[in-house]
Design a protein around this motif. Structure first.
Motif, short mmCIF file in Angstrom:
data_model
loop_
_atom_site.label_atom_id
_atom_site.label_comp_id
_atom_site.label_asym_id
_atom_site.label_seq_id
_atom_site.Cartn_x
_atom_site.Cartn_y
_atom_site.Cartn_z
N ASN A 9 37.47 -53.11 -60.81
CA ASN A 9 36.81 -53.10 -60.20
C ASN A 9 36.41 -52.00 -59.33
O ASN A 9 36.93 -51.20 -59.54
CB ASN A 9 37.52 -54.28 -59.13
CG ASN A 9 37.82 -55.28 -59.52
OD1 ASN A 9 37.15 -56.08 -60.01
ND2 ASN A 9 39.11 -56.34 -58.99
N ARG A 16 33.17 -57.68 -49.25
CA ARG A 16 32.76 -58.16 -50.52
C ARG A 16 32.31 -59.86 -50.00
O ARG A 16 32.75 -60.60 -50.03
CB ARG A 16 32.86 -58.14 -51.54
CG ARG A 16 33.36 -56.75 -51.77
CD ARG A 16 34.28 -56.51 -53.43
NE ARG A 16 34.26 -55.15 -53.68
CZ ARG A 16 35.12 -54.58 -53.64
NH1 ARG A 16 36.11 -55.11 -53.20
NH2 ARG A 16 34.99 -53.39 -54.56
N CYS A 18 30.53 -63.08 -51.97
CA CYS A 18 29.71 -63.15 -53.58
C CYS A 18 28.39 -64.29 -53.46
O CYS A 18 28.49 -64.82 -52.11
CB CYS A 18 30.50 -64.24 -54.40
SG CYS A 18 29.72 -64.75 -55.38
N ARG A 38 27.71 -59.50 -55.27
CA ARG A 38 27.84 -59.74 -54.27
C ARG A 38 27.41 -58.38 -52.95
O ARG A 38 26.91 -57.69 -53.47
CB ARG A 38 30.01 -59.27 -54.51
CG ARG A 38 30.52 -59.42 -55.53
CD ARG A 38 31.46 -59.24 -55.56
NE ARG A 38 32.25 -59.97 -56.89
CZ ARG A 38 33.79 -59.51 -57.56
NH1 ARG A 38 33.77 -58.03 -57.55
NH2 ARG A 38 33.79 -59.98 -58.41
N LEU A 40 28.12 -56.37 -49.92
CA LEU A 40 28.58 -55.02 -49.44
C LEU A 40 28.04 -55.18 -48.44
O LEU A 40 27.05 -54.66 -47.87
CB LEU A 40 29.04 -53.80 -50.86
CG LEU A 40 29.11 -54.31 -52.19
CD1 LEU A 40 29.68 -53.01 -53.22
CD2 LEU A 40 30.07 -55.21 -52.04
N TRP A 44 24.82 -53.49 -51.95
CA TRP A 44 25.51 -54.84 -54.09
C TRP A 44 25.80 -53.81 -55.09
O TRP A 44 27.29 -53.16 -55.52
CB TRP A 44 23.97 -54.80 -54.50
CG TRP A 44 23.13 -55.11 -52.84
CD1 TRP A 44 22.12 -54.40 -53.08
CD2 TRP A 44 22.70 -56.06 -52.23
NE1 TRP A 44 21.53 -54.10 -51.81
CE2 TRP A 44 21.46 -55.39 -51.30
CE3 TRP A 44 23.74 -57.39 -52.16
CZ2 TRP A 44 21.37 -56.28 -50.86
CZ3 TRP A 44 22.77 -58.05 -51.36
CH2 TRP A 44 21.08 -57.62 -50.42
N GLU A 45 26.21 -55.39 -55.63
CA GLU A 45 27.80 -55.17 -56.84
C GLU A 45 28.02 -56.29 -57.32
O GLU A 45 28.01 -57.37 -56.99
CB GLU A 45 29.54 -55.00 -56.23
CG GLU A 45 30.30 -55.31 -57.25
CD GLU A 45 31.64 -54.60 -56.79
OE1 GLU A 45 32.36 -53.96 -56.59
OE2 GLU A 45 32.30 -55.48 -56.23
N THR A 64 32.10 -54.10 -63.48
CA THR A 64 31.71 -53.89 -62.61
C THR A 64 30.23 -52.41 -62.02
O THR A 64 30.57 -51.36 -62.52
CB THR A 64 32.35 -53.71 -60.94
OG1 THR A 64 32.87 -52.24 -60.94
CG2 THR A 64 33.54 -55.13 -60.90
N THR A 66 28.12 -50.98 -58.58
CA THR A 66 28.34 -50.74 -56.91
C THR A 66 26.98 -50.14 -57.54
O THR A 66 26.29 -49.09 -58.07
CB THR A 66 28.94 -50.17 -56.72
OG1 THR A 66 30.19 -51.03 -56.97
CG2 THR A 66 28.18 -50.49 -55.61
#
Length: 204
Positions: A9, A16, A18, A38, A40, A44-45, A64, A66
């Motif tokens: 992660n 976060r 979703c 997701r 942030l 974004w993630e 993940t 980011t």
């Protein structure tokens, strides 16, 4: 399939939310992925868990990625299991667009704006969103490619052409590989022939 564990992660402290979750399946060989986009604080993630087979060996890749608010990659974390001892990879990108693996710079990636993980269509969304092409426009990029299954780090020249509001022509390796990608309104890939197709998605 499990969600990405804590060791892959993002270490960002941003909240976060979703925006969408979905499942892809492979059409050309056994394989599937559960993934999330997701939102942030300031970026974004993507997070996903991928099960695929390479030359008869099963692999589980958890990752993940980011990005900042402009969809430029800031960090990628991967944990790969299968075919021996687990492998992990963490890449981070600084303000000068230098890429780092731990304390060691990855010089061939200097100036690259997008990571491309060779086991998921998630990362095709990054240049699609970042470039914001109009229909009929094209753009060439050089991605920081993470090859599957050895996690080798290679430059990958690419070209994206927007064919319609939801369809893009993707070319790489000097045009020797070409695919027409279908996307949704968020720029997430729904079809990537001959490999991936989205088969389930949340309504958000």
């Amino acid at each position: 399939m499990t969600s990405p564990p804590s060791d892959v992660n993002s270490d960002s402290g941003s909240a976060r939310q979703c925006l969408r979750a979905w499942q892809w399946t492979r059409q050309d060989q056994p394989g599937s992925e559960y993934a999330e986009l997701r939102e942030l604080d300031g970026g974004w993630e993507f997070a996903g868990s991928v099960v695929v087979a390479e030359e008869g060996v099963p692999y589980l890749a958890e990752y993940t990625v980011t990005c900042d608010s402009r969809w430029m990659t800031r960090q990628a974390r991967i944990l790969l299991r299968g075919g021996g001892a687990p492998q992990s990879l963490v890449l981070r990108v600084d303000a000068q667009q230098r890429w780092w693996r731990g304390e060691e710079e990855v010089p061939q990636f200097r100036g690259c704006m997008d990571v491309d993980l060779g086991f998921t269509p998630s990362t095709n969304t990054l240049p699609i969103r970042r470039l914001s092409l109009e229909v009929g426009q094209s753009s060439e990029v050089t991605a920081a490619w993470v090859r599957m299954p050895d996690l080798a780090l290679l430059q990958l020249p690419q070209r994206y052409t927007r064919l319609s509001p939801t369809r893009f022509r993707y070319e790489s390796q000097g045009g020797s590989f070409v695919a027409e990608l279908e996307t949704d309104e968020l720029g997430l890939v729904t079809r990537y022939p001959p490999a991936w197709e989205r088969v389930a998605v949340t309504s958000r």
